[in-house]
Design an enzyme around this catalytic site. Structure first.
Site, PDB file in Angstrom:
ATOM      1  N   ASP A  23       0.872  -1.170   0.000  1.00  0.00           N
ATOM      2  CA  ASP A  23       0.000   0.000   0.000  1.00  0.00           C
ATOM      3  C   ASP A  23       0.911   1.223   0.000  1.00  0.00           C
ATOM      4  O   ASP A  23       1.528   1.549   1.010  1.00  0.00           O
ATOM      5  CB  ASP A  23      -0.895  -0.025   1.252  1.00  0.00           C
ATOM      6  CG  ASP A  23      -1.660   1.283   1.442  1.00  0.00           C
ATOM      7  OD1 ASP A  23      -1.692   2.103   0.508  1.00  0.00           O
ATOM      8  OD2 ASP A  23      -2.236   1.469   2.541  1.00  0.00           O
ATOM      9  N   LYS A  86       2.778  11.127  -3.299  1.00  0.00           N
ATOM     10  CA  LYS A  86       1.769  10.426  -4.102  1.00  0.00           C
ATOM     11  C   LYS A  86       0.862  11.415  -4.839  1.00  0.00           C
ATOM     12  O   LYS A  86       0.363  11.126  -5.918  1.00  0.00           O
ATOM     13  CB  LYS A  86       0.946   9.522  -3.189  1.00  0.00           C
ATOM     14  CG  LYS A  86      -0.091   8.659  -3.890  1.00  0.00           C
ATOM     15  CD  LYS A  86      -0.640   7.659  -2.916  1.00  0.00           C
ATOM     16  CE  LYS A  86      -1.860   6.928  -3.427  1.00  0.00           C
ATOM     17  NZ  LYS A  86      -2.365   5.982  -2.425  1.00  0.00           N
ATOM     18  N   GLU A 186      -7.378   0.292  -4.538  1.00  0.00           N
ATOM     19  CA  GLU A 186      -7.395   0.216  -3.074  1.00  0.00           C
ATOM     20  C   GLU A 186      -8.729  -0.324  -2.516  1.00  0.00           C
ATOM     21  O   GLU A 186      -8.710  -1.171  -1.616  1.00  0.00           O
ATOM     22  CB  GLU A 186      -7.073   1.598  -2.480  1.00  0.00           C
ATOM     23  CG  GLU A 186      -5.603   1.957  -2.687  1.00  0.00           C
ATOM     24  CD  GLU A 186      -5.287   3.435  -2.506  1.00  0.00           C
ATOM     25  OE1 GLU A 186      -6.185   4.196  -2.077  1.00  0.00           O
ATOM     26  OE2 GLU A 186      -4.146   3.836  -2.788  1.00  0.00           O
ATOM     27  N   ASP A 210     -12.977   5.624   1.875  1.00  0.00           N
ATOM     28  CA  ASP A 210     -11.537   5.691   2.177  1.00  0.00           C
ATOM     29  C   ASP A 210     -11.108   7.137   2.385  1.00  0.00           C
ATOM     30  O   ASP A 210     -10.983   7.905   1.424  1.00  0.00           O
ATOM     31  CB  ASP A 210     -10.763   5.052   1.010  1.00  0.00           C
ATOM     32  CG  ASP A 210      -9.239   5.057   1.252  1.00  0.00           C
ATOM     33  OD1 ASP A 210      -8.779   5.697   2.206  1.00  0.00           O
ATOM     34  OD2 ASP A 210      -8.535   4.410   0.464  1.00  0.00           O
TER      35      ASP A 210
END
Ligand code: AMP
Length: 625
Positions: A23, A86, A186, A210
């Site tokens: 992850d 990211k 994800e 999320d």
């Protein structure tokens, strides 16, 4: 005790078949693995050291340090410490403009579409190499824990990541020495972690909420016969726990009449107060009040906040996420009643106000939040890795492509080959032909988008199929096939079927298409649908007229001596008239002129036209490129 297998005959180190689940998060990253003796997924690393902060510090010697050791430099050396990289993966400066000031380090201004660069101590780094450093440190962590070198991994990305961002993630993996077997969404990984979908007979529809540090995603997944299908996704790449921290800072600024801009101007002061705000937020997940002091600008301030003030200040941010959830439900054509389970992912779902708000929206008594919300994605990635390692054979994952993919045909039109929302992996093709006699090559331009004209869509790349044997227009049969793999990466193959000549390409990443752009492209397609249709009809008519003109000119040229003077002059005039009209946009007039040219040429065309020409003039089977 770590053990490494070495082949004593040739000295090579035995490569492991183990596949890691990674992850790669905005704030933190984790690596997990399924222990074959128990069948359970576990996050690797010492207790308390499983989470690797996605932070990179550049030392004065230009060495890159990752994780907790790097995070400790955030305050003192904000300029030399990169966090939230990211957010920059696969992004251009224009994509992030407006947000660049929220990064403590120096992102280099650039008006091209290329991926952003970061300047640290006078050296230039790109987000791929920085992400690769994080992946490398996770790889080393796993190798230490498992006692052998490992080179295969599954890496997760937000469901909303576009092709460029997925490709950039894959490139980062490669750079870290990892063979990336699959890029997995994800939410898919999170549902796997809760075992949802592992039972093949299970049919269910779930929502995965999320809320991480920097991004928010909501995904509606349908799971049937071990097949995971993304029904819809929504989200906001600039909403997350970092905004909760900022809301607390704003609250404190108001409390002490501090100027936010002044705070931001001093990067290390800002980082210090940011970390205090994060501490307060975490504390308020299990306590009612928070109090601490901070020494800045030659003053000591008492910073306090209670849970209800905190909830009030984050209410607009949470509401933004709920709005995305409503939109995702609407896009999937569902209501809260159709959702059987809600899975909570991301550190920010520890905030009780978030949990309560989500329960209320989906009208659920309970949500799936029993696993550590920081670990679920990595655990699910490990389960997917286990599936790919061949340990669980009956599961297949399917996602959908967010935008249509196609090629440019004559007149600048978009010919869709893989429509939007197709399940991937997929593969589709069509046959085309040439528009000119003796045409030896064909330019194939690939686009992504929903608009009728390619000029309004996004160009992904182009290539040339050459070596086509000389044939009359319309005779070559060119098969163009699009293959979209499970990561959403496109390969294209063009084959001229009569000669067998072939050309293939893998679309190289074009960094710079943001989620917002995907959204804008979809909205533009809807609001311009009617104008696009007229444009398309005009382009089609002009293309048809040009084909007719081409064939008529050819007819005149090659049969000059067989035609009467009168036939030549009336055809010439009709040709000129049609040529002139093709420069304008009066479709009706072009059609009428084409009809006139047809009626002038019909008598001798009937005498002269051979079958191939006749085929090209009427009801063509293949589109010309
Ligand atoms: P992620 O991007 O999923 O790693 O999420 C990290 C985010 O979760 C950061 O914004 C953290 O501040 C936040 N977070 C971590 N622990 C807690 C907690 N106990 N309560 C609220 N937020 C938390």
């Amino acid at each position: 005790m770590a053990r490494i297998k070495i082949n004593i005959k040739d000295g090579t180190i035995k490569r492991s078949d183990k596949v890691l689940g990674i992850d790669l998060g905005t704030t933190n990253s984790l690596v997990a693995f399924v222990d074959s003796s128990t069948g359970n997924a576990i996050c690797l690393g010492e207790e308390g050291d499983k989470i690797v902060p996605s932070v990179i510090y550049v030392t004065p010697e230009n060495e890159l340090i990752v994780g907790q050791a790097a995070k400790s430099h955030l305050i003192e050396e904000a300029d030399n410490t990169v966090y939230s990289v990211k957010r920059l993966l696969g992004r251009s400066y224009t994509d992030i403009a407006g947000h660049s000031s929220s990064f403590g380090y120096h992102i280099m201004p650039d008006d091209s579409k290329a991926m952003v660069n970061i300047n640290i101590r006078g050296k230039i780094y790109n987000p791929i190499e920085l992400s690769a450093q994080i992946l490398k440190s996770l790889k080393v962590k796993a190798e230490l824990a498992l006692g052998e070198p490992i080179s295969k991994a599954v890496i997760t990305v937000p469901a909303y990541f576009n092709d460029s961002q997925r490709q950039a993630t894959r490139d980062a993996g490669k750079l870290a020495g990892l063979d990336v077997l699959r890029i997995v969404n994800e939410p898919t990984a999170a549902s796997l972690a809760y075992g949802i979908g592992l039972d093949k007979s299970q049919t269910t529809t779930i929502a995965v909420y999320d809320l991480g540090g920097g991004t928010f995603d909501i995904t509606i997944l349908s799971i049937q016969n071990g097949v995971f299908e993304v029904l819809s996704t929504n989200g906001d790449t600039y909403t997350g726990g970092d905004d909760f921290d900022r809301a607390i800072i704003t609250y404190w600024c108001e409390q002490h009449q501090l100027n936010m801009q002044q705070l931001e101007a001093d990067k290390s002061v800002y980082q210090e107060i940011r970390l205090k705000a994060e501490e307060a937020k975490k504390h308020l997940s299990t306590n009612d009040t928070f109090e601490s002091t901070i020494a800045v600008f030659n003053n000591v301030y008492t910073l306090s906040i209670d849970r209800s003030s905190f909830e009030k200040s984050i209410q607009p941010i949470v509401e933004k996420t709920l709005k995305c959830c409503r939109m995702a439900l609407k896009d999937a054509g569902l209501t809260h009643e159709d959702i059987q389970d809600v899975v909570m992912v991301g550190g920010s779902t520890r905030t009780p106000y978030v949990i309560e708000s989500v329960k209320r929206l989906f009208r659920k008594e309970r949500v799936n939040n029993s696993l550590n919300p920081d670990e679920v994605v990595a655990l699910g990635a490990a389960i997917e890795a286990d599936i790919l390692a061949g340990n669980r054979k009956d599961i297949l994952l399917l996602d959908v492509t967010p935008l249509s993919l196609g090629i440019e045909t004559l007149g600048g039109m978009m010919d869709t080959i893989i429509p939007r929302n197709s399940k991937v992996p997929t593969n589709a093709g069509r046959q085309y032909t040439t528009s000119k006699d003796g045409q030896l090559s064909l330019r194939i331009s690939v686009y992504q988008g929903e608009r009728e004209m390619v000029a309004d869509n996004r160009k992904l790349g182009e290539f040339i199929l050459d070596g086509i044997p000389a044939m009359p227009a319309g005779l070559p049969k060119i098969d163009i096939r699009f293959m979209l793999n499970a990561d959403g990466i496109l390969s294209i193959e063009a084959v001229e079927l009569r000669s067998g000549i072939k050309q293939t390409i893998e679309i190289q990443p074009q960094y710079g298409l943001t989620d917002k752009e995907v959204e804008t492209m979809l909205l533009a397609a809807m609001s311009n649908a009617e104008a696009d249709m007229h444009k398309r009809q005009l382009a089609e008519t002009i293309t048809e007229a040009e084909q007719v003109l081409y064939q008529c000119r050819k007819l005149l040229f090659s049969n000059n001596d067989l035609l009467s003077e009168e036939e030549k002059s009336s055809t010439g005039m009709a040709i000129e008239e049609l040529e002139e009209l093709c420069k304008g946009d009066n479709r009706e007039a072009i059609n009428q002129s084409m009809e006139r040219l047809n009626s002038v040429t019909r008598p001798f065309a009937e005498r002269l036209m051979d079958q191939a020409i006749g085929k090209a003039l009427t009801g063509k089977k293949l589109d010309a490129l």
